[in-house]
Write an enzyme that holds these catalytic residues in place. Structure first.
Site, mmCIF file in Angstrom:
data_model
loop_
_atom_site.group_PDB
_atom_site.id
_atom_site.type_symbol
_atom_site.label_atom_id
_atom_site.label_comp_id
_atom_site.label_asym_id
_atom_site.label_seq_id
_atom_site.Cartn_x
_atom_site.Cartn_y
_atom_site.Cartn_z
ATOM 1 N N GLU A 11 -26.014 15.306 -2.773
ATOM 2 C CA GLU A 11 -27.433 15.473 -2.437
ATOM 3 C C GLU A 11 -28.326 14.498 -3.214
ATOM 4 O O GLU A 11 -29.450 14.202 -2.792
ATOM 5 C CB GLU A 11 -27.876 16.908 -2.697
ATOM 6 C CG GLU A 11 -27.945 17.293 -4.161
ATOM 7 C CD GLU A 11 -28.452 18.713 -4.377
ATOM 8 O OE1 GLU A 11 -29.520 19.041 -3.831
ATOM 9 O OE2 GLU A 11 -27.775 19.489 -5.077
ATOM 10 N N CYS A 40 -1.483 1.605 -3.084
ATOM 11 C CA CYS A 40 -2.513 2.630 -2.905
ATOM 12 C C CYS A 40 -1.982 4.060 -2.872
ATOM 13 O O CYS A 40 -2.481 4.934 -3.578
ATOM 14 C CB CYS A 40 -3.274 2.389 -1.602
ATOM 15 S SG CYS A 40 -3.487 0.698 -1.114
ATOM 16 N N CYS A 52 0.821 -1.210 0.000
ATOM 17 C CA CYS A 52 0.000 0.000 0.000
ATOM 18 C C CYS A 52 0.855 1.261 0.000
ATOM 19 O O CYS A 52 0.660 2.163 -0.809
ATOM 20 C CB CYS A 52 -0.935 0.007 1.201
ATOM 21 S SG CYS A 52 -1.967 1.490 1.268
ATOM 22 N N HIS A 103 -27.437 21.517 -0.839
ATOM 23 C CA HIS A 103 -27.436 22.013 -2.214
ATOM 24 C C HIS A 103 -26.513 23.218 -2.378
ATOM 25 O O HIS A 103 -26.432 24.044 -1.472
ATOM 26 C CB HIS A 103 -28.870 22.395 -2.592
ATOM 27 C CG HIS A 103 -29.032 22.833 -4.012
ATOM 28 N ND1 HIS A 103 -29.011 21.941 -5.070
ATOM 29 C CD2 HIS A 103 -29.207 24.067 -4.541
ATOM 30 C CE1 HIS A 103 -29.174 22.624 -6.197
ATOM 31 N NE2 HIS A 103 -29.297 23.907 -5.907
ATOM 32 N N LYS A 105 -0.078 5.230 -6.108
ATOM 33 C CA LYS A 105 -1.089 5.176 -7.171
ATOM 34 C C LYS A 105 -2.032 6.366 -7.087
ATOM 35 O O LYS A 105 -2.319 7.033 -8.079
ATOM 36 C CB LYS A 105 -1.856 3.852 -7.067
ATOM 37 C CG LYS A 105 -2.981 3.624 -8.069
ATOM 38 C CD LYS A 105 -4.310 4.159 -7.586
ATOM 39 C CE LYS A 105 -4.760 3.678 -6.259
ATOM 40 N NZ LYS A 105 -5.229 2.292 -6.197
ATOM 41 N N TYR A 139 -9.372 -3.463 -10.919
ATOM 42 C CA TYR A 139 -9.199 -2.064 -10.518
ATOM 43 C C TYR A 139 -7.809 -1.532 -10.848
ATOM 44 O O TYR A 139 -7.660 -0.377 -11.255
ATOM 45 C CB TYR A 139 -9.535 -1.881 -9.035
ATOM 46 C CG TYR A 139 -8.530 -2.443 -8.055
ATOM 47 C CD1 TYR A 139 -7.533 -1.636 -7.531
ATOM 48 C CD2 TYR A 139 -8.598 -3.770 -7.625
ATOM 49 C CE1 TYR A 139 -6.614 -2.136 -6.620
ATOM 50 C CE2 TYR A 139 -7.687 -4.274 -6.729
ATOM 51 C CZ TYR A 139 -6.692 -3.453 -6.222
ATOM 52 O OH TYR A 139 -5.772 -3.954 -5.328
ATOM 53 N N GLU A 154 -7.385 1.674 -13.257
ATOM 54 C CA GLU A 154 -6.779 2.865 -12.660
ATOM 55 C C GLU A 154 -5.563 3.325 -13.462
ATOM 56 O O GLU A 154 -5.427 4.511 -13.797
ATOM 57 C CB GLU A 154 -6.403 2.584 -11.200
ATOM 58 C CG GLU A 154 -7.617 2.493 -10.298
ATOM 59 C CD GLU A 154 -7.294 2.015 -8.889
ATOM 60 O OE1 GLU A 154 -8.139 2.223 -8.003
ATOM 61 O OE2 GLU A 154 -6.212 1.431 -8.666
#
Length: 449
Positions: A443, A48, A43, A438, A51, A179, A183
């Site tokens: 939302e 991670c 990682c 908003h 990356k 993934y 990615e």
């Protein structure tokens, strides 16, 4: 006095091993950690963290183009310097590596910068031949990229090497559709490469909601990424000029400057000596463990990717924490693997938590699905046609939200808070009763129809 050199010997100083060692030491155990590469694991060092930093860097390509619509005079010849990004990312990796090392040392764990292998139920052998004993051994060695067995496979790279490239290739073929493949496809595309994604099946991102991954496929193709489905490697041929011609089933050969394998990851158990302690492995080479992370040998435990349960950093950390608390903290702790959120940092990113629509229909029968397919405000002003898609999957009998799946800007940040609601078992009515904030994209989660 103990009959062993250590109470706990941890092999591997990645996310799971580091957490287990640090917590065990804090509980008063005498702990040693063996790490042959660098403290921090996949990682931190080559996963991670670097990356995500590359993803940030790649996003500026679109952001700079969009900035003109927001009044900024960005020059057409806005140059990108790959070595600068690469080196800055590697400097940050060095910083975190130092921080991890310091934290382990401050906790009282001894760090041994050598490879360690198991040579018995309570014994490990270091790279220099020294043997150490421990009452308990924790295997936390993670996994490594799998490389297909095909002629010329040695000419390709994996994600490990992607962080150290001398330059961005003009043409790259990425094998895989998970993934990591998606990615890096987004990163390389944004940084100027022509990207071809090759996969042996017709699916990308298996396990994610079908509509969400179909939307990513549509957007990726619209951006100019190419896909080769039902394509198996037949060979990679290297030419004198350094180019690579990839031969595959069901498609014409393609010539590129770089081939990257993102075809899964395998547990790092080969040559670890686990057979000397009677540790059983599954068909993928992963350590078989029970709910308490104990292997088939009573004194050996395993956490993280080497167990091939859910290959995510937060899972490895929780497993390491649970292991240390159980054995040394007097706390009966088990990891809950239900409703684990995950994200793909593609362009745009996608994220999800809980059951997909297909999984819910198979498990529950009666299902209600609510969705919002919209164009984010920023994309409207920027003249960008990309649309976001949010989906909420509910139990048709109880109204309970059992899954949320999203693709669009910033959805990994949104899904973390949404995952709390899914984990807590909230209903669609409770989402509806929450006033919208908003104007935001998030939302839409309380306005779904």
């Amino acid at each position: 006095m103990s009959d062993f050199d250590y109470d706990l010997f941890v092999i591997g100083a990645g996310s799971g091993g580091t957490r287990a060692a640090r917590v065990a030491a804090a509980h008063g155990a005498k702990v040693a950690v063996a790490e042959e590469y660098r403290v921090g694991g996949t990682c931190v060092i080559r996963g991670c963290v670097p990356k995500k930093l590359l993803v940030y860097g790649a996003h500026f390509a679109e952001d700079l183009r969009d900035a003109r619509h927001f009044g900024w005079d960005v020059p057409d010849d806005c140059a990108f310097n790959w070595p600068r990004l690469r080196d800055n990312v590697l400097k940050e990796v060095d910083r975190i590596n130092t921080a991890y090392t310091t934290t382990l040392g401050n906790a009282g764990a001894e760090i041994i910068h050598q490879r360690a292998t198991v040579s018995g139920p309570n014994e490990v052998t270091l790279g220099d031949g020294t043997k150490k004993t421990a009452k308990t051994i924790l295997i936390a060695v993670g996994a490594h990229p799998a490389v297909p067995e095909c002629p010329g496979h040695e000419h390709g790279i994996t994600s490990n090497e992607a962080f150290h490239l001398e330059s961005i290739p003009k043409r790259i073929l990425i094998a895989g559709a998970g993934y990591i493949a998606n990615e890096f496809a987004g990163v390389f595309h944004q940084l100027g490469a022509h990207v071809i994604l090759m996969n042996r099946t017709k699916e990308i991102l298996r396990g994610y909601d079908l509509q969400i991954r179909d939307r990513l496929l549509q957007i990726s193709m619209m951006k100019g990424l190419e896909f080769r489905f039902d394509a198996a490697f037949q060979g990679i041929e290297k030419h004198e000029n350094g180019c690579l011609t990839v031969h595959m089933s069901n498609h014409e050969p393609v010539t590129v400057d770089l081939v990257m394998f993102a075809t899964g990851r395998k547990p790092n158990t080969f040559g670890l000596g686990l057979e000397t302690a009677g540790v059983e492995l599954d068909d993928h080479g992963a350590v078989k463990v029970d709910d308490d992370n104990r292997s088939t040998c009573a004194s050996l435990y395993a956490v993280g990717d080497v167990t091939n349960r859910i290959q995510l950093t937060p899972i490895a950390i929780r497993e390491g924490q649970a292991f240390a608390d159980n054995l040394y903290g007097g706390k009966a702790t088990k990891v809950d693997y239900d409703c684990v959120p995950s994200a793909v940092f593609s362009h745009p990113p996608l994220a999800g938590v809980g059951l997909t629509e297909a999984q819910a229909r198979q498990k529950l029968g009666s299902v209600k699905v609510y969705s919002s397919d919209f164009r984010p405000m920023k994309n409207v002003l920027a003249g960008r046609d990309e649309r976001a898609l949010y989906k909420m999957v509910c139990d048709g009998e109880t109204d309970r939200v059992v899954g949320i799946h999203m693709i669009g800007p910033d959805v990994p940040e949104i899904i973390q808070a949404a995952a709390v609601a899914v984990k807590a078992g909230l209903t669609k009515a409770q989402f509806d009763a929450t006033v919208a904030l908003h104007p935001t994209m998030a939302e839409e989660l309380v306005l779904l129809k």
